[in-house]
Design an enzyme around this catalytic site. Structure first.
Site, mmCIF file in Angstrom:
data_model
loop_
_atom_site.group_PDB
_atom_site.id
_atom_site.type_symbol
_atom_site.label_atom_id
_atom_site.label_comp_id
_atom_site.label_asym_id
_atom_site.label_seq_id
_atom_site.Cartn_x
_atom_site.Cartn_y
_atom_site.Cartn_z
ATOM 1 N N GLY A 115 0.698 -1.135 -0.060
ATOM 2 C CA GLY A 115 -0.075 -0.069 0.022
ATOM 3 C C GLY A 115 1.017 1.281 0.021
ATOM 4 O O GLY A 115 0.394 2.481 0.222
ATOM 5 N N MET A 166 -3.589 -6.893 -7.706
ATOM 6 C CA MET A 166 -3.402 -8.215 -8.495
ATOM 7 C C MET A 166 -4.539 -9.200 -8.645
ATOM 8 O O MET A 166 -4.386 -10.189 -8.364
ATOM 9 C CB MET A 166 -2.295 -9.021 -7.646
ATOM 10 C CG MET A 166 -0.953 -7.990 -7.310
ATOM 11 S SD MET A 166 -0.355 -7.041 -8.835
ATOM 12 C CE MET A 166 0.356 -8.583 -9.661
ATOM 13 N N ASN A 184 -5.303 2.422 -13.232
ATOM 14 C CA ASN A 184 -4.600 1.392 -12.892
ATOM 15 C C ASN A 184 -2.849 2.192 -13.021
ATOM 16 O O ASN A 184 -2.792 2.866 -13.900
ATOM 17 C CB ASN A 184 -4.621 0.079 -13.709
ATOM 18 C CG ASN A 184 -3.618 -0.919 -13.193
ATOM 19 O OD1 ASN A 184 -3.563 -1.401 -12.211
ATOM 20 N ND2 ASN A 184 -2.552 -1.366 -14.165
ATOM 21 N N HIS A 227 0.660 0.782 -13.692
ATOM 22 C CA HIS A 227 1.372 -0.175 -14.213
ATOM 23 C C HIS A 227 3.017 0.287 -14.209
ATOM 24 O O HIS A 227 3.115 1.159 -14.732
ATOM 25 C CB HIS A 227 0.855 -0.504 -15.800
ATOM 26 C CG HIS A 227 1.725 -1.760 -16.399
ATOM 27 N ND1 HIS A 227 1.681 -3.022 -15.684
ATOM 28 C CD2 HIS A 227 2.184 -1.751 -17.452
ATOM 29 C CE1 HIS A 227 2.507 -3.644 -16.410
ATOM 30 N NE2 HIS A 227 2.688 -3.038 -17.780
ATOM 31 N N ASP A 277 -3.685 -3.919 -18.951
ATOM 32 C CA ASP A 277 -2.772 -2.840 -19.201
ATOM 33 C C ASP A 277 -2.594 -2.303 -20.464
ATOM 34 O O ASP A 277 -1.551 -1.724 -21.003
ATOM 35 C CB ASP A 277 -1.376 -3.527 -18.949
ATOM 36 C CG ASP A 277 -1.238 -3.901 -17.281
ATOM 37 O OD1 ASP A 277 -0.685 -5.077 -16.978
ATOM 38 O OD2 ASP A 277 -2.052 -3.191 -16.522
HETATM 39 N N1 LIG Z 1 -9.008 -6.146 -17.044
HETATM 40 C C1 LIG Z 1 -8.122 -5.590 -16.238
HETATM 41 N N2 LIG Z 1 -7.779 -5.919 -15.124
HETATM 42 C C2 LIG Z 1 -6.795 -5.505 -14.376
HETATM 43 C C3 LIG Z 1 -6.086 -4.582 -15.203
HETATM 44 C C4 LIG Z 1 -6.304 -4.140 -16.440
HETATM 45 O O1 LIG Z 1 -5.502 -3.372 -17.105
HETATM 46 N N3 LIG Z 1 -7.428 -4.645 -17.048
HETATM 47 N N4 LIG Z 1 -4.797 -3.889 -14.439
HETATM 48 C C5 LIG Z 1 -4.468 -4.880 -13.483
HETATM 49 C C6 LIG Z 1 -3.250 -4.522 -12.617
HETATM 50 N N5 LIG Z 1 -2.197 -5.610 -13.255
HETATM 51 C C7 LIG Z 1 -1.283 -4.888 -14.042
HETATM 52 O O2 LIG Z 1 -1.035 -3.676 -13.865
HETATM 53 C C8 LIG Z 1 -2.213 -6.923 -13.274
HETATM 54 C C9 LIG Z 1 -2.718 -7.635 -11.956
HETATM 55 C C10 LIG Z 1 -2.819 -8.966 -12.019
HETATM 56 C C11 LIG Z 1 -2.450 -9.733 -13.304
HETATM 57 C C12 LIG Z 1 -2.756 -11.421 -12.742
HETATM 58 O O3 LIG Z 1 -2.147 -12.018 -13.642
HETATM 59 N N6 LIG Z 1 -3.459 -11.574 -11.766
HETATM 60 C C13 LIG Z 1 -3.651 -13.152 -11.744
HETATM 61 C C14 LIG Z 1 -3.504 -13.395 -10.197
HETATM 62 C C15 LIG Z 1 -1.997 -13.110 -9.784
HETATM 63 C C16 LIG Z 1 -1.777 -13.192 -8.345
HETATM 64 O O4 LIG Z 1 -2.858 -13.383 -7.528
HETATM 65 O O5 LIG Z 1 -0.573 -12.933 -7.994
HETATM 66 C C17 LIG Z 1 -5.052 -13.222 -11.895
HETATM 67 O O6 LIG Z 1 -6.036 -12.264 -11.658
HETATM 68 O O7 LIG Z 1 -5.706 -14.431 -12.154
HETATM 69 C C18 LIG Z 1 -2.271 -9.126 -14.233
HETATM 70 C C19 LIG Z 1 -2.143 -7.867 -14.197
HETATM 71 C C20 LIG Z 1 -5.534 -5.045 -12.323
HETATM 72 N N7 LIG Z 1 -6.795 -5.663 -13.262
HETATM 73 N N1 LIG Z 2 0.407 -5.136 -12.610
HETATM 74 C C1 LIG Z 2 0.289 -4.272 -11.285
HETATM 75 C C2 LIG Z 2 1.505 -4.203 -10.446
HETATM 76 O O1 LIG Z 2 2.506 -4.967 -10.607
HETATM 77 N N2 LIG Z 2 1.671 -3.304 -9.513
HETATM 78 C C3 LIG Z 2 2.519 -3.104 -8.607
HETATM 79 O O2 LIG Z 2 2.427 -3.507 -7.374
HETATM 80 C C4 LIG Z 2 2.987 -2.604 -6.576
HETATM 81 C C5 LIG Z 2 2.278 -1.979 -5.261
HETATM 82 O O3 LIG Z 2 3.012 -1.559 -4.398
HETATM 83 P P1 LIG Z 2 2.223 -1.103 -3.073
HETATM 84 O O4 LIG Z 2 1.181 -2.030 -2.701
HETATM 85 O O5 LIG Z 2 3.263 -0.666 -2.214
HETATM 86 O O6 LIG Z 2 1.565 0.217 -3.501
HETATM 87 C C6 LIG Z 2 3.750 -1.477 -7.292
HETATM 88 O O7 LIG Z 2 4.982 -1.421 -7.293
HETATM 89 C C7 LIG Z 2 3.264 -1.548 -8.683
HETATM 90 O O8 LIG Z 2 4.062 -1.429 -9.586
#
Ligand SMILES: Nc1nc2c(c(=O)[nH]1)N[C@@H](CN(C=O)c1ccc(C(=O)N[C@@H](CCC(=O)O)C(=O)O)cc1)CN2
Ligand SMILES: NCC(=O)N[C@@H]1O[C@H](COP(=O)([O-])[O-])[C@@H](O)[C@H]1O
Length: 216
Positions: free
Chosen positions: A14, A102, A122, A124, A164
């Site tokens: 966070g 995530m 979001n 990224h 993304d």
């Molecule tokens: N439909 C969308 N959902 C999300 C987006 C987006 O642009 N479109 N951005 C993400 C954030 N993100 C990257 O920035 C991201 C987060 C999570 C995953 C992923 O593979 N998640 C898996 C679980 C992984 C885990 O629990 O460690 C899943 O959901 O099955 C990819 C990209 C937020 N969502």
């Molecule tokens: N795909 C999304 C992703 O990877 N996001 C990453 O999660 C971290 C959250 O940190 P935080 O919980 O300390 O804010 C951040 O480093 C951000 O880049």
């Protein structure tokens, strides 16, 4: 500009949420408030940060949905996303900020929020079209060390179904050089510092665009 209700979605420490909290009195538009912080992980320290700031929190647990729909992962995720959307709409949220959330959001979430006029952004830790998905920093570092890239970046973008690939609000290129960026821990720290500024500016831009779209 009307008062703005933010909901912040998190999964981890966070620090980006904290950057938004710290920016509320100074950098973000007046009368901007975080109405709720929602995490898909119970242990997310960001929930503690929210509580310390007297912000409502919710742990939205996918595991219970997977148990309820034990043989249907797709249905479990759909119902999870429907309930997440319902919670946010009932809060009257104007802008949702995914700050290290995530979880890939389905149309069961994106549809109702779109109909409700809620903006979703979001953070990224890469540039548009580069290392989409999870673990972007690690993947960028490997590509740099393999001589495939000479820059990475941080992007704040609108959230659409394709992960993304939504329209960027803000992109911050980060040039990479040897040997300064060879150490991944130092690079991560450098990127996190940039993220903390970008998430505030990206949220400010999203709020402005949200109300401009509504003629304010
Ligand atoms: N439909 C969308 N959902 C999300 C987006 C987006 O642009 N479109 N951005 C993400 C954030 N993100 C990257 O920035 C991201 C987060 C999570 C995953 C992923 O593979 N998640 C898996 C679980 C992984 C885990 O629990 O460690 C899943 O959901 O099955 C990819 C990209 C937020 N969502
Ligand atoms: N795909 C999304 C992703 O990877 N996001 C990453 O999660 C971290 C959250 O940190 P935080 O919980 O300390 O804010 C951040 O480093 C951000 O880049």
């Amino acid at each position: 500009m009307s008062p703005t209700k933010l909901t912040v979605l998190i999964s981890g420490s966070g620090t980006n949420l904290q950057a938004i909290i710290d920016a509320l009195p100074t950098t973000l538009p007046a009368e901007t408030n975080i109405v709720r912080v929602i995490s898909n992980r119970k242990a997310a320290y960001g929930l503690h940060r929210a509580s310390k700031a007297n912000i409502s929190t919710k742990y939205h647990n996918l595991v219970s949905y997977k148990k309820k729909y034990e043989n249907d992962e797709k249905r479990a995720r759909e119902e999870y996303d429907k309930d997440l959307a319902k919670m946010i709409l009932e809060d009257g949220t104007d802008v949702v900020v995914c700050a290290g959330f995530m979880h890939i959001l389905s149309e069961e979430f994106l549809g109702p929020l779109g109909e409700g006029g809620v903006s979703i952004i979001n953070l990224h830790p890469a540039l548009r079209g580069q290392f989409n998905g999870a673990n972007a920093i690690e993947r960028a570092h490997k590509a740099f060390m393999d001589g495939e890239i000479t820059q990475t970046g941080v992007m704040i973008h609108y959230v659409i179904s394709e992960v993304d690939m939504g329209e960027p609000l803000l992109e911050v290129p980060i040039p990479l050089t040897h040997p300064d960026d060879d150490d991944i821990a130092a690079l991560e720290e450098r990127i996190h510092r940039i993220e903390h500024k970008a998430i505030v500016e990206g949220t400010r831009l999203a709020i402005e665009a949200h109300w401009k779209k509504r003629g304010q």
